[in-house]
Design a protein around this motif. Structure first.
Motif, PDB file in Angstrom:
ATOM      1  N   LEU A  17       1.018  -1.097   0.033  1.00  8.89           N
ATOM      2  CA  LEU A  17       0.023   0.225  -0.202  1.00  8.89           C
ATOM      3  C   LEU A  17       0.916   1.280  -0.051  1.00  8.89           C
ATOM      4  O   LEU A  17       0.265   1.992  -0.803  1.00  8.89           O
ATOM      5  N   LYS A  18       1.922   1.226   0.396  1.00 11.44           N
ATOM      6  CA  LYS A  18       3.085   2.474   0.661  1.00 11.44           C
ATOM      7  C   LYS A  18       3.294   2.493  -0.578  1.00 11.44           C
ATOM      8  O   LYS A  18       3.530   3.575  -0.713  1.00 11.44           O
ATOM      9  N   SER A  19       3.931   1.513  -0.800  1.00 16.37           N
ATOM     10  CA  SER A  19       4.249   1.592  -2.393  1.00 16.37           C
ATOM     11  C   SER A  19       3.325   2.144  -3.440  1.00 16.37           C
ATOM     12  O   SER A  19       3.968   2.567  -4.396  1.00 16.37           O
ATOM     13  N   LEU A  20       2.251   1.547  -3.404  1.00 15.71           N
ATOM     14  CA  LEU A  20       0.964   2.003  -3.988  1.00 15.71           C
ATOM     15  C   LEU A  20       1.247   3.532  -4.503  1.00 15.71           C
ATOM     16  O   LEU A  20       0.208   4.477  -4.997  1.00 15.71           O
ATOM     17  N   TYR A  21       1.508   3.899  -3.396  1.00 11.33           N
ATOM     18  CA  TYR A  21       0.975   5.587  -2.735  1.00 11.33           C
ATOM     19  C   TYR A  21       1.568   5.853  -3.640  1.00 11.33           C
ATOM     20  O   TYR A  21       1.538   7.136  -3.693  1.00 11.33           O
ATOM     21  N   GLU A  22       3.293   5.863  -2.927  1.00 14.99           N
ATOM     22  CA  GLU A  22       4.666   6.547  -4.166  1.00 14.99           C
ATOM     23  C   GLU A  22       4.426   6.145  -5.328  1.00 14.99           C
ATOM     24  O   GLU A  22       4.940   7.416  -6.062  1.00 14.99           O
ATOM     25  N   LEU A  23       3.819   5.257  -5.533  1.00 18.18           N
ATOM     26  CA  LEU A  23       3.441   5.376  -7.562  1.00 18.18           C
ATOM     27  C   LEU A  23       2.527   5.997  -7.857  1.00 18.18           C
ATOM     28  O   LEU A  23       2.855   7.385  -8.772  1.00 18.18           O
ATOM     29  N   GLN A  24       1.523   6.315  -6.957  1.00 15.42           N
ATOM     30  CA  GLN A  24       0.347   6.888  -7.288  1.00 15.42           C
ATOM     31  C   GLN A  24       0.692   8.473  -7.379  1.00 15.42           C
ATOM     32  O   GLN A  24       1.360   9.517  -7.835  1.00 15.42           O
ATOM     33  N   THR A  25       1.842   8.820  -6.448  1.00 14.45           N
ATOM     34  CA  THR A  25       2.262  10.321  -6.494  1.00 14.45           C
ATOM     35  C   THR A  25       3.318  10.477  -7.260  1.00 14.45           C
ATOM     36  O   THR A  25       3.196  11.680  -7.980  1.00 14.45           O
TER      37      THR A  25
END
Length: 259
Positions: A17-25
């Motif tokens: 989830l953290k990586s996913l949010y980083e990717l979204q950013t």
């Protein structure tokens, strides 16, 4: 042992989830760069298509003019042939032996005269058509020159913006590719699908004021608690976006309150 396994699963979901949010950013920053370019790429493409259409139209007009000129030559040839026949028939009229021959030759002269009048009518029609097509060629060529001038300016503007943002975009795309392996394929595909369908390109959002950060519908306390536990990927039941808590997104509480 079971506790360690559960812990690893929780950390695994949390990290994804953290990586996913980083990717979204990162992807949101790429979207911002595209927004800077605005509608220019589409405008350039539309202008190129329009210019191609104008060139095709001019080419077709020239073919029409050439066709009318060929028809003009045919009609002139018919007139020459008819005039030659009339001349011969008139010579023969001077040597007729009876009324029947006179009537036949007179009718032939009359018929050839009508043929000439018809050919002259066609010639006038073709001349008007050539003038009309010539005017259309001139008008279309003027539109073509204007469009080519605008296209040149738009391309220069687009090239300038692209050159200013190309390095940033390439760097961000590399970063995005490096993050993707940290997310399982199923979650990544779901995220990309959600992003494609979202108007603002957000596939994952954090909770803001007890509501979904994407559609701003209220999230029940129990659902919020589940999101904070990071035990599974949870999506908004209204907009379908993946949801995380602000802490995991690296957003301070006062930042969330100010939004």
């Amino acid at each position: 042992m079971a506790t360690d396994k559960n812990k690893n699963e929780v950390l695994s979901v949390e990290q994804r989830l953290k990586s996913l949010y980083e990717l979204q950013t990162i992807l949101s920053e790429i979207d911002r760069i595209k927004t800077i370019r605005g509608e220019l790429p589409l405008e350039v493409k539309d202008l190129e298509d329009n210019i191609e259409g104008l060139r095709t139209r001019i080419e077709n007009f020239h073919k029409d003019v050439e066709d009318f000129r060929k028809k003009t030559l045919v009609e002139k040839e018919k007139i020459n042939e008819a005039q030659g026949k009339i001349a011969r028939y008139k010579e023969q009229l001077d040597n007729v032996r009876n009324n029947r021959e006179f009537d036949l030759l007179s009718k032939e002269v009359e018929f050839q005269t009508l043929e000439i009048e018809l050919c002259e009518k066609h010639l006038n029609e073709y001349a008007r058509a050539i003038d009309a097509k010539t005017n259309e060629i001139a008008s279309t060529e003027e539109k073509l020159r204007d469009s080519e001038h605008i296209l040149k300016e738009k391309k220069a503007e687009l090239d300038e913006i692209v050159s200013e943002t190309r390095q940033d975009e390439e760097r961000l795309r590399i970063q995005a590719k490096e993050i993707e392996p940290r997310i399982d394929e199923r979650t990544l595909k779901a995220f990309k699908r959600i992003r494609d369908n979202a108007r603002n390109g957000l596939g994952i959002v954090y909770i803001q004021r007890n509501a979904c950060g994407g559609c701003f519908n209220r999230i029940p306390p129990q659902k919020q608690m589940e999101i904070k536990m990071h035990k599974k990927v949870i999506v908004c039941e209204y907009c379908g976006r993946i949801m995380i808590d602000p802490e995991l997104a690296g957003v301070a509480e006062h930042e969330v309150a100010d939004k």
